[in-house]
Design a protein around this motif. Structure first.
Motif, PDB file in Angstrom:
ATOM      1  N   SER A  22       0.841  -1.024   0.021  1.00 39.23           N
ATOM      2  CA  SER A  22      -0.012   0.208  -0.109  1.00 39.23           C
ATOM      3  C   SER A  22       0.804   1.229   0.123  1.00 39.23           C
ATOM      4  CB  SER A  22      -0.946   0.209   1.020  1.00 39.23           C
ATOM      5  OG  SER A  22      -0.378   0.249   2.223  1.00 39.23           O
ATOM      6  N   ILE A  23       0.330   2.193  -0.440  1.00 38.37           N
ATOM      7  CA  ILE A  23       0.732   3.622  -0.686  1.00 38.37           C
ATOM      8  C   ILE A  23      -0.143   4.577  -0.369  1.00 38.37           C
ATOM      9  CG2 ILE A  23       2.132   5.540  -2.222  1.00 38.37           C
ATOM     10  CD1 ILE A  23       3.019   3.274  -3.863  1.00 38.37           C
ATOM     11  N   THR A  24       0.212   5.155   1.071  1.00 42.02           N
ATOM     12  CA  THR A  24      -0.851   6.214   1.515  1.00 42.02           C
ATOM     13  C   THR A  24      -0.254   7.595   1.265  1.00 42.02           C
ATOM     14  OG1 THR A  24      -1.073   4.583   3.074  1.00 42.02           O
ATOM     15  CG2 THR A  24      -2.025   6.723   3.597  1.00 42.02           C
ATOM     16  N   VAL A  25      -0.911   8.613   0.479  1.00 40.94           N
ATOM     17  CA  VAL A  25      -0.592  10.036   0.630  1.00 40.94           C
ATOM     18  C   VAL A  25      -1.596  10.734   1.025  1.00 40.94           C
ATOM     19  CG1 VAL A  25      -0.144  11.787  -1.426  1.00 40.94           C
ATOM     20  CG2 VAL A  25       0.624   9.402  -1.808  1.00 40.94           C
ATOM     21  N   HIS A  26      -1.181  11.600   2.144  1.00 48.33           N
ATOM     22  CA  HIS A  26      -2.168  12.238   2.835  1.00 48.33           C
ATOM     23  C   HIS A  26      -3.158  11.553   3.316  1.00 48.33           C
ATOM     24  CE1 HIS A  26      -0.761  16.296   1.205  1.00 48.33           C
ATOM     25  NE2 HIS A  26      -0.905  15.816  -0.070  1.00 48.33           N
ATOM     26  N   GLY A  27      -2.873  10.471   3.961  1.00 53.49           N
ATOM     27  CA  GLY A  27      -3.732   9.571   4.908  1.00 53.49           C
ATOM     28  C   GLY A  27      -4.635   8.680   3.815  1.00 53.49           C
ATOM     29  N   THR A  28      -4.671   9.132   2.568  1.00 55.10           N
ATOM     30  CA  THR A  28      -5.462   8.243   1.581  1.00 55.10           C
ATOM     31  C   THR A  28      -4.747   7.185   0.759  1.00 55.10           C
ATOM     32  OG1 THR A  28      -6.695  10.128   1.176  1.00 55.10           O
ATOM     33  CG2 THR A  28      -6.955   8.210  -0.541  1.00 55.10           C
ATOM     34  N   ASP A  29      -5.126   5.657   0.818  1.00 58.47           N
ATOM     35  CA  ASP A  29      -4.659   4.532   0.333  1.00 58.47           C
ATOM     36  C   ASP A  29      -4.767   4.773  -1.262  1.00 58.47           C
ATOM     37  OD1 ASP A  29      -3.574   2.310  -0.897  1.00 58.47           O
ATOM     38  OD2 ASP A  29      -4.259   0.892   0.643  1.00 58.47           O
ATOM     39  N   ILE A  30      -3.776   5.181  -2.032  1.00 58.38           N
ATOM     40  CA  ILE A  30      -3.921   5.565  -3.294  1.00 58.38           C
ATOM     41  C   ILE A  30      -3.972   4.227  -4.344  1.00 58.38           C
ATOM     42  CG2 ILE A  30      -2.918   7.864  -3.296  1.00 58.38           C
ATOM     43  CD1 ILE A  30      -0.478   6.435  -4.595  1.00 58.38           C
ATOM     44  N   THR A  31      -3.352   3.090  -3.746  1.00 61.75           N
ATOM     45  CA  THR A  31      -3.641   1.857  -4.546  1.00 61.75           C
ATOM     46  C   THR A  31      -4.964   1.175  -4.817  1.00 61.75           C
ATOM     47  OG1 THR A  31      -3.323   0.419  -2.604  1.00 61.75           O
ATOM     48  CG2 THR A  31      -1.155   1.059  -3.837  1.00 61.75           C
ATOM     49  N   THR A  32      -6.059   1.941  -4.012  1.00 64.01           N
ATOM     50  CA  THR A  32      -7.520   1.461  -4.080  1.00 64.01           C
ATOM     51  C   THR A  32      -8.289   2.220  -4.950  1.00 64.01           C
ATOM     52  OG1 THR A  32      -8.015   2.139  -2.049  1.00 64.01           O
ATOM     53  CG2 THR A  32      -7.069  -0.190  -2.137  1.00 64.01           C
ATOM     54  N   LEU A  33      -7.679   3.427  -5.099  1.00 62.16           N
ATOM     55  CA  LEU A  33      -8.483   4.600  -5.876  1.00 62.16           C
ATOM     56  C   LEU A  33      -8.961   4.330  -7.598  1.00 62.16           C
ATOM     57  CD1 LEU A  33      -6.913   7.951  -4.568  1.00 62.16           C
ATOM     58  CD2 LEU A  33      -8.855   6.449  -3.668  1.00 62.16           C
ATOM     59  N   SER A  34     -10.085   5.077  -7.486  1.00 58.07           N
ATOM     60  CA  SER A  34     -10.461   4.853  -9.047  1.00 58.07           C
ATOM     61  C   SER A  34      -9.699   5.955  -9.729  1.00 58.07           C
ATOM     62  CB  SER A  34     -11.869   5.389  -9.057  1.00 58.07           C
ATOM     63  OG  SER A  34     -12.023   6.702  -8.907  1.00 58.07           O
ATOM     64  N   GLU A  35      -9.579   5.960 -11.274  1.00 56.02           N
ATOM     65  CA  GLU A  35      -8.795   6.630 -12.104  1.00 56.02           C
ATOM     66  C   GLU A  35      -9.257   8.108 -11.850  1.00 56.02           C
ATOM     67  OE1 GLU A  35      -5.722   7.564 -14.412  1.00 56.02           O
ATOM     68  OE2 GLU A  35      -6.008   5.646 -13.670  1.00 56.02           O
ATOM     69  N   LYS A  36     -10.623   8.357 -11.442  1.00 53.91           N
ATOM     70  CA  LYS A  36     -10.966   9.617 -11.253  1.00 53.91           C
ATOM     71  C   LYS A  36     -10.349  10.348 -10.062  1.00 53.91           C
ATOM     72  CE  LYS A  36     -15.398  12.051 -10.697  1.00 53.91           C
ATOM     73  NZ  LYS A  36     -15.677  11.904  -9.327  1.00 53.91           N
ATOM     74  N   ASP A  37     -10.288   9.470  -9.038  1.00 49.07           N
ATOM     75  CA  ASP A  37      -9.808  10.119  -7.827  1.00 49.07           C
ATOM     76  C   ASP A  37      -8.459  10.366  -8.061  1.00 49.07           C
ATOM     77  OD1 ASP A  37     -12.452  10.040  -6.473  1.00 49.07           O
ATOM     78  OD2 ASP A  37     -12.353   7.993  -5.803  1.00 49.07           O
ATOM     79  N   LEU A  38      -7.824   9.397  -8.522  1.00 47.52           N
ATOM     80  CA  LEU A  38      -6.544   9.615  -8.772  1.00 47.52           C
ATOM     81  C   LEU A  38      -6.029  10.835  -9.483  1.00 47.52           C
ATOM     82  CD1 LEU A  38      -5.037   6.000  -9.867  1.00 47.52           C
ATOM     83  CD2 LEU A  38      -4.922   6.938  -7.537  1.00 47.52           C
ATOM     84  N   ARG A  39      -6.692  11.248 -10.106  1.00 45.30           N
ATOM     85  CA  ARG A  39      -6.565  12.645 -10.605  1.00 45.30           C
ATOM     86  C   ARG A  39      -6.163  13.707  -9.825  1.00 45.30           C
ATOM     87  NH1 ARG A  39     -10.801  12.842 -14.731  1.00 45.30           N
ATOM     88  NH2 ARG A  39     -10.484  10.668 -15.374  1.00 45.30           N
TER      89      ARG A  39
END
Ligand code: ADP
Ligand code: ADP
Length: 237
Positions: free
Chosen positions: A66-83
């Motif tokens: 897992s990779i957490t940026v600002h407290g959000t695990d980015i490995t589970t995000l949708s493409e839209k949220d990744l933007r």
């Protein structure tokens, strides 16, 4: 406070030939970057540094971990949220990656244009950024009319345009001579101190880490083999 956190991150690429094993570019990395730090990642070519940058910026998916940026695990995000995550991370590069057909002003304006910022606000912001990087008189020039150091200043201004909290510098001084390198490192220090932006510096140059980073991770073959305060890591026997 931790701003970027990696837990047992792995990234493998398919085997280059049918008989070979998959390439473990990142092979179980744990890292914590504190907010406000200048964090260095050093290693020889092939150690996995660029892969790590692409994973932190969510340009590629992890294989596991897992990779957490600002407290959000980015490995589970949708493409839209990744933007949204990506817009909070600025990037600068070894070859600057400027648009050669755009002026300096146009380059710095571009991320603001993409973000849908209104014209008047963009003009103010670009002027402020030109001032910050010391290029107020170069706004109408094209990249090929600038020195390497000036180009990297434009790269930095462009990376800061949308006010990210994190700046990723991937071999940002490797194409510059020693004097220009010091100049750009000085600007990065100001970005950190005056704007409070966390900087992650990826490089194969030990002098860059020693002059800039407070903490450092040494990478070898996809693993972190040493981690600590820069002074301690480089003063070991
Ligand atoms: P560094 O930035 O430290 O030079 P890289 O992250 O570029 O290291 O590479 C780490 C390892 O992963 C190398 O063995 C490299 O060949 C491999 N690698 C990197 N990107 C890819 C890719 N897109 N496809 C296959 N192998 C890759
Ligand atoms: P304040 O604390 O008054 O809001 P800031 O710390 O935001 O001031 O800004 C200090 C200076 O840096 C100002 O000149 C501002 O225009 C400039 N600045 C602020 N944020 C950024 C940024 N992300 N990139 C470049 N310049 C910035």
């Amino acid at each position: 406070m931790t701003i970027v956190s990696l837990r047992d991150v792995r990234k493998s690429y398919p085997a280059p030939r049918r008989s070979a094993d998959p390439v473990a570019a990142i092979d179980g990395v744990d890292l914590d970057v504190d907010e406000g730090d200048i964090f260095g990642i050093i290693g020889y070519s092939g150690a996995g540094k660029s892969t790590l940058v692409r994973l932190i910026n969510a340009l590629e998916p992890v294989t596991s971990g897992s990779i957490t940026v600002h407290g959000t695990d980015i490995t589970t995000l949708s493409e839209k949220d990744l933007r949204g995550v990506r817009s909070g991370i600025g990037m600068i590069f070894q070859q600057f990656n400027l648009f050669n057909a755009k002026t300096v002003r146009g380059n710095i304006d571009y991320p603001l244009l993409v973000a849908g910022v209104a014209k008047a606000e963009r003009a103010t912001r670009v002027a402020e950024l030109l001032d910050f990087v010391g290029l107020s008189d170069k706004g109408d020039n094209y990249p090929d009319q600038l020195s390497g150091g000036q180009k990297q200043r434009v790269g930095i201004a462009r990376a800061l345009a949308t006010s990210p909290r994190i700046l990723l510098a991937d071999e940002a001084t490797s194409a510059l001579d020693p004097e220009t390198t010091q100049d750009v490192l000085g600007l990065l220090r100001r970005v950190n101190r005056e704007l409070g932006i966390t900087i992650i510096v990826i490089t194969h140059e030990m002098e860059v880490i020693q002059s800039l980073a407070t903490r450092v991770a040494v990478m070898e073959k996809g693993r972190v083999v040493e981690l600590g305060d820069t002074f301690d890591v480089f003063s070991e026997p």
